[in-house]
Enzyme design. Structure first.
Site, PDB file in Angstrom:
ATOM      1  N   HIS A 153       0.826  -1.204   0.000  1.00  0.00           N
ATOM      2  CA  HIS A 153       0.000   0.000   0.000  1.00  0.00           C
ATOM      3  C   HIS A 153       0.864   1.259   0.000  1.00  0.00           C
ATOM      4  O   HIS A 153       0.558   2.231  -0.693  1.00  0.00           O
ATOM      5  CB  HIS A 153      -0.930   0.000   1.210  1.00  0.00           C
TER       6      HIS A 153
ATOM      7  N   ASP B 284      -5.700   6.029   2.135  1.00  0.00           N
ATOM      8  CA  ASP B 284      -5.904   4.643   1.729  1.00  0.00           C
ATOM      9  C   ASP B 284      -7.294   4.230   2.209  1.00  0.00           C
ATOM     10  O   ASP B 284      -7.817   4.786   3.188  1.00  0.00           O
ATOM     11  CB  ASP B 284      -4.831   3.755   2.367  1.00  0.00           C
TER      12      ASP B 284
END
Length: 471
Positions: A17, A115
């Protein structure tokens, strides 16, 4: 003196990520260098040397703050990685608030980019009166499923009891069985994991836009559905800006070892095997891969991690044990001229971009998928967890740039060595291999066009940057 115009970005723990977040940030400021970015990074512990090397090499108009570490002992044990990441961010909210307060006094804050697993930070955008965005690190089809999941849960949730039921995902030309969807939907509807995932999907509707790491030629129908607003009437604007991938390794020692070995091999002759930054396979499957590689006779580079019955066991916490001791007796000696076994980690970008690499046995994580596409490397699909089964089906059945390694028995999950030999030969030998190679080369060319000056992804990036700068 006028304050810097700053965008705050909050990734979540997990290399898969953080790295696309960083690469997106670098792409954004490369095309719009009047913007300043600040990464506010929640952590479970000190970042690895490789992550610190990436952060320390950022351009001058990107800075970063490592938020105080969350004690892993404060979190429930044996969590799904996604829930682990989300809780890490949740526990970091006081630190995040403090960092944003400080930024807000020294810069002109334009936006907050999160995110999906950082979604608990969304209220901070309202508090600081700035627009909020998600940077979605998976593909457009997965995003479409996530946006549709709250409605599926409301109307046909009973279908998730039967994992073989069919679900039509908006933007997909093929249906999916429930068992092939994002693995978080496979838990009991009353479980905290299922409820958490449902909550994350619902929060997708509460942002001003979603930036997705994909491009039109790879996921044309899914992107069309996401952008036309006929299916998701109340959904946010979607900006496909991919493929955004890493630019290379910071570990020179392993890079030199791998590249020197690859330099001695014929063109397109080497199969690369890697299950991502933290995926693990069982000891039975490790043995079957070893026997399959040996029997195939093909050259290979194998990134080996110690086996575990939990496929995501190493995703957030690295392994300490020596994986080489799990190999079949005599394997390294018998294959010393055939292959290279690299414990735990290898410079993936350099390997995939090398002329000797002809195939990639992959877990089908989205980062690895995009890297394989960009570098025109056909794949053997071996999905493990998260949305990887969805990715694998798209790669094999829609794009036809991969073949699937079939399990011998669904309950055991074992892929026999004979099957491994079969799929290696399909992508490394003969007419079918040539057809797959041609298809992925066309997709790679389309990725290059998408990222060109007037390409679809750069146009989407400019539209996004224009919104930031007109706040």
């Amino acid at each position: 003196m006028e304050k810097k115009r700053c965008i705050a970005m909050v990734p979540c723990p997990g290399q898969g990520h953080l790295i696309p977040f960083v690469e997106f940030g670098k792409t954004l400021v490369h095309h719009h260098n009047n913007l300043h970015l600040s990464f506010l990074i929640p952590t479970l512990g000190p970042p690895t040397p490789s992550i610190m090397a990436i952060l320390n090499s950022l351009p001058p108009n990107i800075d970063f703050i490592i938020l105080p570490h969350i004690n892993i002992q404060d979190l429930p044990q044996n969590l799904h990685p996604g829930i682990h990441m989300k809780l890490t961010v949740t526990h970091s909210l006081p630190f995040l608030h403090h960092a944003l307060t400080s930024l807000n006094t020294t810069t002109h804050l334009l936006a907050l980019i999160l995110d999906v697993f950082s979604a608990d930070a969304l209220p901070l955008a309202k508090q600081f009166n700035i627009p909020s965005y998600f940077f979605f690190t998976s593909g457009a089809l997965t995003l479409s499923f996530c946006l549709s999941f709250p409605k599926l849960d409301d109307t046909v949730s009973s279908q998730f009891i039967d994992s073989t039921k069919i679900v039509n995902v908006p933007g997909s030309i093929i249906p999916f069985q429930v068992k092939d969807l994002v693995d978080l939907v496979l838990y009991e509807r009353s479980s905290e994991i299922y409820k958490t995932y449902l909550g994350l999907c619902q929060q997708l509707y509460f942002v001003d836009g979603i930036i997705v790491n994909s491009f039109t030629d790879m996921e044309a129908e899914a992107i069309r559905v996401l952008q036309e607003k006929t299916t998701f009437l109340d959904g946010p604007s979607v900006y496909p800006v991919g493929p955004i991938i890493g630019t290379g390794s910071t570990s020179k020692e392993k890079q030199v070892e791998c590249i020197e070995w690859l330099n001695k091999q014929p063109p397109k002759s080497v199969l690369y095997i890697c299950f991502g930054s933290g995926g693990t396979i069982t000891e039975d499957n490790l043995n079957e891969i070893a026997f399959g590689l040996e029997l195939s006779g093909h050259k290979f580079v194998w990134v080996l991690r110690a086996p575990n019955n939990s496929a995501s066991s190493s995703y957030l916490m690295g392994q300490m044990e020596d994986p080489l001791r799990y190999l079949p007796s005599g394997f390294l000696e018998r294959t010393k001229e055939q292959g290279l076994v690299v414990p735990s980690w290898a410079p993936q970008i350099e390997i995939l971009s090398h002329g000797s690499t002809g195939g990639f046995l992959s877990h089908c994580g989205w980062n690895s998928t995009l890297e394989s596409v960009v570098h025109s490397v056909p794949m053997i699909a071996w999905p493990l967890f998260a949305e990887q089964r969805m990715n694998a089906i798209v790669l094999t059945d829609v794009l036809k740039v991969a073949v699937r390694a079939k399990v011998d028995d669904e309950s055991s999950g074992i892929v026999k060595h004979e099957e491994i030999v079969r799929v290696i030969k399909i992508i490394m030998e003969g007419e079918e291999a040539l057809q797959i190679r041609n298809r992925i080369k066309s997709l790679s060319d389309a990725a290059l066009v998408a990222l060109s000056e007037h390409g679809s992804s750069i146009r989407a990036l400019h539209i996004l940057a224009h919104k930031f700068q007109n706040i």
